[in-house]
Write a protein that holds these residues in place. Structure first.
Motif, short mmCIF file in Angstrom:
data_model
loop_
_atom_site.label_atom_id
_atom_site.label_comp_id
_atom_site.label_asym_id
_atom_site.label_seq_id
_atom_site.Cartn_x
_atom_site.Cartn_y
_atom_site.Cartn_z
N ASN A 1 -0.07 -1.81 -2.05
CA ASN A 1 -0.90 -2.66 -1.19
C ASN A 1 -0.03 -3.35 -0.14
O ASN A 1 -0.46 -4.32 0.48
CB ASN A 1 -1.69 -3.69 -2.02
N ILE B 1 2.41 -5.30 -0.31
CA ILE B 1 2.70 -6.72 -0.50
C ILE B 1 4.18 -6.98 -0.22
O ILE B 1 4.58 -8.11 0.08
CB ILE B 1 2.28 -7.18 -1.93
N LEU C 1 5.42 -9.03 2.92
CA LEU C 1 5.53 -10.49 3.06
C LEU C 1 6.97 -10.92 3.22
O LEU C 1 7.25 -12.01 3.67
CB LEU C 1 4.93 -11.18 1.82
N TYR C 2 7.88 -10.07 2.79
CA TYR C 2 9.30 -10.42 2.90
C TYR C 2 9.92 -9.46 3.88
O TYR C 2 9.81 -8.24 3.72
CB TYR C 2 9.95 -10.33 1.51
N ARG D 1 3.90 -2.49 -5.96
CA ARG D 1 3.79 -3.45 -4.87
C ARG D 1 3.84 -2.79 -3.50
O ARG D 1 3.52 -3.42 -2.49
CB ARG D 1 4.89 -4.51 -5.00
N GLU E 1 1.35 -14.65 -3.04
CA GLU E 1 1.13 -13.21 -3.01
C GLU E 1 -0.30 -12.86 -3.38
O GLU E 1 -0.91 -11.98 -2.80
CB GLU E 1 2.10 -12.50 -3.96
N TYR F 1 -2.50 -13.41 -0.47
CA TYR F 1 -2.36 -12.31 0.48
C TYR F 1 -3.03 -11.05 -0.06
O TYR F 1 -3.65 -10.30 0.69
CB TYR F 1 -0.89 -12.02 0.76
#
Lengths: 285, 260
Positions: free
Chosen positions: B54, B56, B59-60, B51, A174, A177
């Protein structure tokens, strides 16, 4: 009372494997004595393997061809298997959708469970003709053996590499990224370096496996005592030579085969020790 | 109004495979060059919100955003939830940096850790890299400890040093906003003090959002505080107001340690 018995029993079980290892080594070493005394280290570089015409007990024996055959077929296998296994591991850990990971993982683990003789038969009857028509040669030979060996070690390598890539903490990925890295950059800069030990370990373990594989290679390498001048040429390997000649050999030839076995034993043991103790140690964190 | 750097508007967030949203109707302004703290008991959604800022979560697969999160960056107002392309997300993450609970040095040298984001962003000039690495390490108050060991592995540093390295690494990209997800929860009190000082310094150049479990930390450090509970934004105000004179009973109960 029972506790003491159990303790002794488990102590016995634990030490027995150690003694087996020593036992095998000393038997190989003892039986190889005649050959070692006769040929010394020159054995490793000599191409002749001939029993005396009058006395089958003696002759001139050198291990160069099977040693080279073993190394070359293994090398071909590694060259094919390594990139594919890395690809599989990366696909499974980073790219595949969750629903795909399980079936692919299971398929790969099942590949590892196929007995090697089946790989040998498949290689001989199916793959060898294909390789013959594509690359020339006689079908059986170094390349065919190498390709089948590669298929045999891929599951093994991919599984260890995948396990090791799975240990990369999510938060580390993470944070890469979060720095603006792409998936490819995360794989290249974070996942690969982080799991480097496991990757090298899996390569070395697979190498040890490929070196010792007998059955499939016996079908496919051609079992000819000649130095290959071409990648499709037939030759032989240490395990194949041993398996094929054991029933007929006697005297010095037998001893020379023990010598070859000793060489293979020491090399495999060294390779696996390096992999286990150096690269696949549990990371203490 | 013009002092905003980010804001969430009627923001809902639902995790993959879950029916109910984990964040409900969140409206949170993030003031420029200020420190905004998010507090609340575990599971209240503060990290989830951070989270989202940004993206993030992307990603999932399967997570769902609704509403708006606006970033008032160099390009003007931009709803970051509209971004689709990988390149846009990358540029978002370069503008909105993130620091995690545990230090996350990459398995490379100290220098390469700090230069990494800039290299990704396409900075190739060696002297520019050198200069920005040095500046970032100075900004993160870790230059003196690292200048003689730039080429050694970052994994050999102490936890507190590693966390400051991660901050340097993020600062090097000159982000507009930095998100801190409980950045001191894995550190000892002395390292924690150093990181807090550093964050207070940082607000000269960037806007900070910090999630923390530690209420003293929120009250010491932040200008504004948001209190969240069970996916709702209960109260947002100046930090002094939240801690001295909160509007909501729930906020007061939490601040005074009656639950959580």
């Amino acid at each position: 009372m029972g506790g003491k018995l159990f303790k002794n029993f488990s102590f016995f079980s634990a030490t027995i494997s150690f003694f087996i290892l020593i036992g095998i080594f000393s038997i190989l070493f003892t039986y190889a004595q005649d050959s070692i005394r006769e040929f010394g280290f020159d054995f490793l570089g000599s191409e002749v393997w001939e029993a005396d015409e009058d006395d089958e007990e003696i002759g001139i024996f050198g291990g160069f061809i099977p040693i080279i055959g073993t190394l070359l077929s293994t090398l071909i296998a590694m060259a094919i298997a390594t990139p594919l296994a890395m690809g599989i591991a990366i696909f499974l850990t980073e790219i595949a959708h969750k629903t795909l990971v399980k079936p692919v993982s299971i398929a790969i683990e099942l590949l590892a469970a196929i007995p090697s003789i089946i790989y040998g038969m498949w290689g001989l009857f199916y793959l060898a003709p294909i390789i013959q028509s594509t690359f020339g040669g006689q079908g059986v030979g170094l390349l065919t053996a190498g390709v089948v060996l590669a298929i045999m070690i891929i599951p093994f390598m991919a599984a260890i590499t995948r396990d090791s890539m799975n240990t990369v903490p999510d938060v580390l990925k993470e944070s890469a990224y979060a720095m603006g890295a792409t998936k490819f950059e995360v794989i290249k800069d974070v996942i690969m370096p982080y799991s480097k030990g496991g990757i090298i370990g899996s390569i070395i373990l697979a190498l040890g496996r490929a070196l010792g594989e007998t059955m499939a290679v016996a079908f496919l390498i051609g079992s000819v005592m000649s130095i290959p001048s071409n990648i499709t040429d037939p030759t032989t390997s240490i395990p194949v030579l041993l398996a094929n000649n054991f029933s007929e050999a006697m005297g010095l030839e037998m001893s020379s085969m023990y010598y070859l076995a000793l060489v293979l034993f020491v090399v495999s043991l060294a390779i696996i020790s390096v992999a286990k103790f150096y690269f696949l140690r549990q990371k203490v964190k | 109004m013009s002092n905003l750097i980010m804001e969430t508007k009627d923001f809902n967030f639902t995790y993959a495979g879950v029916d109910d949203p984990s964040l409900k109707n969140i409206n949170l302004p993030i003031e420029k060059n200020k420190i905004t703290a998010m507090i609340g008991p575990s599971g209240c959604g503060k990290s989830t919100l951070l989270r989202a800022m940004n993206r993030i979560h992307d990603l999932y697969p399967g997570n769902k955003y609704e509403g708006e999160i606006n970033l008032y960056g160099a390009k003007g107002k931009e709803n970051i939830l509209d971004l689709k392309k990988e390149n846009d997300l990358i540029s978002l993450r370069q503008q909105v940096g993130m620091i995690f609970q545990k230090p996350t040095p990459f398995p490379m040298s100290i220098y390469d850790n700090v230069a990494y984001g800039m290299k990704l962003a396409g900075v190739k000039n060696k002297s520019e890299l050198d200069g920005r690495v040095e500046k970032a390490l100075k900004d993160a108050a870790i230059w003196n400890e690292t200048k003689d060991r730039m080429n050694t592995s970052a994994l050999g540093m102490s936890g507190g040093q590693q966390q400051r390295l991660c901050i340097a690494r993020a600062v090097a990209l000159k982000p507009e906003v930095m998100l801190f997800d409980e950045p001191t929860s894995a550190l000892d009190p002395i390292s924690t003090g150093a990181i807090e000082e550093l964050i207070a310094e940082l607000k000269k150049d960037v806007s900070v959002v910090i999630v923390t479990h530690n209420m003293q930390q929120a009250s010491r450090l932040s200008d504004y505080t948001a209190f969240m509970y069970l996916g709702d934004m209960v109260e947002y105000d100046k930090t002094d107001t939240i801690f001295m004179n909160p509007n909501e009973k729930l906020t007061e109960d939490y601040i005074t340690g009656r639950f959580g």
